[in-house]
Design an enzyme around this catalytic site. Structure first.
Site, short mmCIF file in Angstrom:
data_model
loop_
_atom_site.label_atom_id
_atom_site.label_comp_id
_atom_site.label_asym_id
_atom_site.label_seq_id
_atom_site.Cartn_x
_atom_site.Cartn_y
_atom_site.Cartn_z
N HIS A 69 0.84 -1.20 0.00
CA HIS A 69 0.00 0.00 0.00
C HIS A 69 0.87 1.25 0.00
CE1 HIS A 69 -3.12 2.68 2.18
NE2 HIS A 69 -3.19 2.83 0.88
N ASN A 128 -5.21 3.82 7.34
CA ASN A 128 -6.53 4.31 6.96
C ASN A 128 -7.61 3.92 7.97
OD1 ASN A 128 -5.63 5.72 4.79
ND2 ASN A 128 -6.26 4.22 3.25
#
Ligand code: CAA
Length: 698
Positions: free
Chosen positions: A427, A477
């Site tokens: 990511h 996140n």
């Protein structure tokens, strides 16, 4: 003499060789060794000069940072520098690799300095929350002048040998074995009749406008106090006799040593190194990495391709249609132009990278030889599965198949292939050639050498890589969603988005959450709210006032209007007055009577929400250690480095106080503020998050 220092004689020159690998940090035994060796050289017959050199890859990288915060041990560094400088013998430093912090201070205590052409010097202490405390703020301005010393000390930058020579920090550059070069130079000085030349006896540097300089440096530090405090120490060099200046430096140094910022910055220093050091990967070799594939040439894919090209990897980028191929090439070449302009690559390298190293194609068969593929296509499970099935068919055995998803289930994606052990999440954060963070998402079946390859790629690309487990949003996140929600609740209850942004910028964040939302695009949050609506918990409070703006096509910076209004050519925006009206309407609809919030309460609630979710993330094993959360927030989310990260912040506040606040907030909203079991456990046991870092945090 300690085993950290070798003493030898070369005629009338005594050579003091520091041997404290890996970087010759000035630990107590090194300091003691230097002091004893100076005594010996002065006592021995026939010695006229002392040469100090470092063994291995550096002269001296500075004070031993692991000793900070512990009781001081004699001899202390300032006294050692004074002792070296006061020697009746001629003392010379021969510098190679880095001479940083206390390392440069020792060199400035010597009478002459010679360095290798590749040597670098600097006083980086402000990055550790302190200032040069062994005479650096008094001696450096005496050789460079006040202005240059302010610039060097408040930025802490590394200065290359040619510039150091120009500034007067070193006297000569000479290539060769540092000890041979040092002996040669010292001999020439002796033959020329050179005498000891103590920097402390050089005239005080001329003054500058100290108050204006202090204010400017304080403002630039965005809340970090060490650079501005260093200005006051340099001022003392200009205004006071040397001995008094040294006293002032010591006072200011001790003041900074006792700050939370010093603790936070040192936590960051060690843990940005510890974070990629995973015990389970010891002895696991990564797979070969020569070329990678990137699927999708949008902003993210182009950023990943750029980072890979800049690190020397071959790149094959796949796009769906010819027009998209051209657009992707344009984006990558635009990114590389930036690197060219900043002098990171030459025109020749730019030409080779764009015409030979980068290959862009519409066919998956071009991926047959790559060692790893990162997929950066649309965030939709069905699209990802289709891509992974194609990769499974096209890529060679052993090729690592990585998804750049921000929140989708990597296990489900892996199951779309016949080789789930080769599948991993990588990511990246946008723009991927700039942002330092890489979350390496390990799925249930990911093989250890695939994890090692993810970390090896991160290292090649110059990233800070953090291992994360599979959950919605991984580490970063997921935590972001929670503290963003806390900000949303405060807006519903009466704090304006503009007050919240300001309070958090004052706390040290690069930007407030609403300015960030405008930058990222309000359509993203809007889409997420719609996606999650069906499965939302009935007690979850979700403000929807901003959807009114989205419905009219206003998505933040890219459309010129969001929480703020943006004018072309101007940096930043001004608060959009419509926002207050939209919030009021929602408050009326929900029957909420707005109340005032202090900036302090805003920061506290925001931080408590962040820490509570982070404790759940660690408790569930999504992050292996609190330090993994700290580094994620520091390198991906603009968290102020001088707090060390949210877990370090919580330790500094006291976990019992943080838990007590969470329990108070839970009286208003028990669902959102459910305390993390790990936080409750640590408070009950009287332990800290740092205790869980298993010796990694110092
Ligand atoms: N003290 C203790 N350990 C240190 C150290 C120091 N000053 N500097 C580096 N190390 C350790 C690192 O933690 C690392 O340890 P592990 O291998 O166990 O992780 C090891 O040395 C190698 O360091 P890097 O991995 O960072 O190697 P690098 O080649 O990438 O960088 C470096 C080398 C440029 C020296 C970098 O480590 C660095 O910038 N170090 C800090 C330098 C510094 O800030 N010095 C000032 C100290 S403060 C001071 O001197 C105050 C004073 O005046 C009293």
């Amino acid at each position: 003499m300690t085993d950290k220092l070798a003493y030898s004689r070369h005629g009338d020159i005594a050579v003091l060789r520091i041997q404290n690998p890996p970087v010759n940090a000035l630990s107590q035994s090194v300091r003691q060794g230097l002091a004893e060796a100076m005594d010996r050289a002065e006592a021995e017959d026939g010695v006229r000069a002392v040469l100090i050199v470092g063994d291995g890859r550096a002269f001296i990288a500075g004070a031993d940072i692991t000793e900070f915060g512990k009781p001081p041990m004699e001899p202390n560094l300032p006294d050692l520098c004074t002792r070296i400088e006061a020697s009746p013998l001629l003392v010379v430093a021969s510098m190679h690799g880095v001479s940083l912090g206390g390392g440069l201070e020792v060199a400035l205590g010597c009478h002459y300095r010679v360095a290798q052409p590749t040597a670098r010097v600097g006083l980086p202490e402000v990055h550790l929350g302190i200032l040069p405390g062994a005479g650096g703020t008094q001696r450096l301005p005496r050789v460079t002048g006040a202005q240059a010393a302010v610039e060097a000390i408040t930025t802490g930058r590394h200065i290359k040998a040619p510039e150091a020579l120009e500034l007067g920090i070193i006297d000569k550059i000479e290539e060769g074995d540092p000890q041979d070069v040092g002996i040669h130079y010292t001999r020439a000085l002796l033959d020329g009749g050179a005498q000891p030349r103590p920097v402390s006896q050089m005239p005080n540097p001329e003054g500058i406008d100290w108050d204006a300089t202090y204010d400017a440096v304080l403002k630039k530090g965005r809340g970090q106090i060490s650079p501005a405090t260093a200005v006051r120490a340099i001022q003392a060099a200009s205004e006071l006799p040397f001995d008094q200046g040294i006293k002032r430096e010591r006072e200011l140094f001790m003041e900074l040593m006792n700050t939370d910022q010093r603790k936070g910055l040192i936590h960051a220093f060690f843990n940005e190194r510890a974070v990629s050091n995973l015990p389970e990967l010891k002895g696991v070799d990564p797979r070969q990495l020569k070329s990678i594939g990137v699927i999708g040439g949008g902003t993210m894919g182009a950023g990943i391709a750029t980072a890979a090209l800049l690190s020397g990897l071959g790149v094959v980028l796949i796009e769906m249609r010819e027009e998209a191929v051209e657009a992707a090439k344009g984006r990558i070449s635009g990114n590389l132009q930036g690197a060219l302009k900043r002098g990171k690559i030459s025109q020749d390298q730019f030409d080779t990278l764009t015409t030979q190293t980068l290959k862009v194609s519409t066919g998956y068969d071009s991926l047959a030889d790559v060692d790893l593929v990162v997929e950066a296509v649309f965030e939709e499970m069905s699209v990802k599965k289709e891509v992974f099935a194609k990769l499974d068919a096209a890529c060679k055995p052993g090729c690592v198949l990585a998804t750049n998803t921000s929140y989708l289930d990597v296990n489900e994606i892996a199951a779309a292939t016949s080789r789930p052990a080769d599948v991993i999440g990588l990511h990246f954060f946008s723009p991927a050639h700039v942002m330092k963070l890489l979350e390496v998402v390990v799925a249930d079946k990911t093989a250890p050498d695939v994890v090692a390859t993810g970390f090896a790629l991160g290292k090649m690309l110059g990233k800070i890589s953090v291992k994360a487990g599979v959950c919605d949003g991984f580490i970063g996140n997921r935590i972001l969603a929670t503290y963003r929600a806390a900000a949303g609740h405060m807006v519903l209850d009466g704090a304006s988005p503009f007050q919240i942004d300001k309070a958090l910028v004052d706390f040290g964040f690069a930007m407030g959450p609403f300015a960030v939302a405008d930058l990222a695009g309000l359509d993203i949050g809007w889409a997420t709210r719609k996606r999650k609506a069906a499965t939302r918990h009935p007690d979850e409070r979700v403000p929807t006032y901003i959807d009114r703006l989205c419905e009219q096509g206003h998505f933040g910076q890219k459309t010129g209007k969001g929480y703020y209004i943006y004018e072309k050519g101007k940096r930043g925006g001004t608060p959009n007055p419509e926002i207050d009206r939209l919030i009021e309407a929602e408050q009326q609809e929900l029957g909420i009577t707005p109340r005032d919030f202090t900036d302090e309460e805003i920061v506290r609630r925001y931080m408590c929400a962040m820490v509570n979710e982070a404790a759940k993330v660690v408790g569930e094993g999504i992050a292996a250690r609190p330090l993994d959360v700290d580094m994620t927030l520091l390198f991906g989310y603009g968290f102020p480095r001088y707090w060390g990260g949210p877990m370090k912040w919580a330790d500094i506040q006291g976990l019992d106080a943080v838990l007590a606040d969470i329990q108070t907030y839970a009286k208003e909203d028990a669902w959102f503020w459910e305390p993390a079991p790990l936080l409750k456990q640590l408070v009950a046991e009287g332990r800290t998050f740092d205790d869980l870092n298993k010796g990694n945090a110092k």
